[in-house]
Design a protein around this motif. Sequence first.
Motif, short mmCIF file in Angstrom:
data_model
loop_
_atom_site.label_atom_id
_atom_site.label_comp_id
_atom_site.label_asym_id
_atom_site.label_seq_id
_atom_site.Cartn_x
_atom_site.Cartn_y
_atom_site.Cartn_z
N ARG A 20 46.84 42.36 55.65
CA ARG A 20 46.83 43.21 54.54
C ARG A 20 46.92 42.81 53.08
O ARG A 20 46.39 42.67 51.92
N ALA A 21 48.17 41.64 53.17
CA ALA A 21 48.45 41.06 51.60
C ALA A 21 47.30 39.86 51.30
O ALA A 21 46.77 40.03 49.92
N LYS A 22 46.67 39.47 52.27
CA LYS A 22 45.53 38.56 51.87
C LYS A 22 44.27 39.29 51.35
O LYS A 22 43.82 38.95 50.36
N LEU A 23 43.89 40.45 52.13
CA LEU A 23 42.74 41.06 51.74
C LEU A 23 43.21 41.84 50.21
O LEU A 23 42.49 41.79 49.39
N HIS A 24 44.36 42.52 50.04
CA HIS A 24 44.82 43.03 48.94
C HIS A 24 44.63 42.21 47.85
O HIS A 24 44.09 42.40 46.60
N ASP A 25 45.24 40.80 47.87
CA ASP A 25 45.03 39.47 46.88
C ASP A 25 43.55 39.48 46.50
O ASP A 25 43.10 39.31 45.45
N ILE A 26 42.74 39.48 47.53
CA ILE A 26 41.29 39.06 47.10
C ILE A 26 40.70 40.06 46.43
O ILE A 26 39.94 39.78 45.47
N LEU A 27 40.69 41.38 46.93
CA LEU A 27 40.33 42.37 46.26
C LEU A 27 40.78 42.62 44.82
O LEU A 27 40.10 42.91 43.97
N THR A 28 42.11 42.23 44.51
CA THR A 28 42.72 42.45 43.23
C THR A 28 42.15 41.24 42.23
O THR A 28 41.95 41.48 41.18
N ARG A 29 41.85 40.13 42.75
CA ARG A 29 41.47 39.11 42.04
C ARG A 29 39.73 38.86 41.70
O ARG A 29 39.47 38.74 40.57
N GLU A 30 39.18 39.58 42.57
CA GLU A 30 37.60 39.72 42.42
C GLU A 30 37.11 40.90 41.64
O GLU A 30 37.76 42.11 41.75
N ASP A 31 36.18 40.82 40.95
CA ASP A 31 35.24 41.84 40.45
C ASP A 31 34.80 42.59 41.64
O ASP A 31 33.53 42.05 41.90
N THR A 32 34.96 43.80 41.89
CA THR A 32 34.45 44.60 43.02
C THR A 32 33.13 45.14 42.41
O THR A 32 32.47 46.12 43.09
N GLY A 33 32.82 45.40 41.20
CA GLY A 33 31.57 46.10 40.65
C GLY A 33 31.65 47.45 40.84
O GLY A 33 32.69 48.27 40.55
N PRO A 34 30.74 48.06 41.63
CA PRO A 34 30.51 49.61 41.60
C PRO A 34 31.35 49.98 42.76
O PRO A 34 31.43 51.16 43.04
#
Length: 67
Positions: free
Chosen positions: A15-29
């Motif tokens: 979960r920490a890795k996924l949370h970090d990726i989602l926080t750093r990336e622009d997830t758009g819509p």
Amino acid sequence: MTDVTYVAFVPRSKRAKLHDILTREDTGPIAWQEKRGLFRSEFHFSGPAGLVRRVHAYVTDWVAREL
């Protein structure tokens, strides 16, 4: 366009890795939210149906490959 919400169950070890990726990336819509539990997190992805379906499939596959 119809908005939907999909839920991906992610083990505590990932979960920490996924949370970090989602926080750093622009997830758009796509909006996302994490609901933490004792042994896993629920990641809720909301947005356009086709896009959310693809994100959910990708995350589910990533969790399965990394176990």
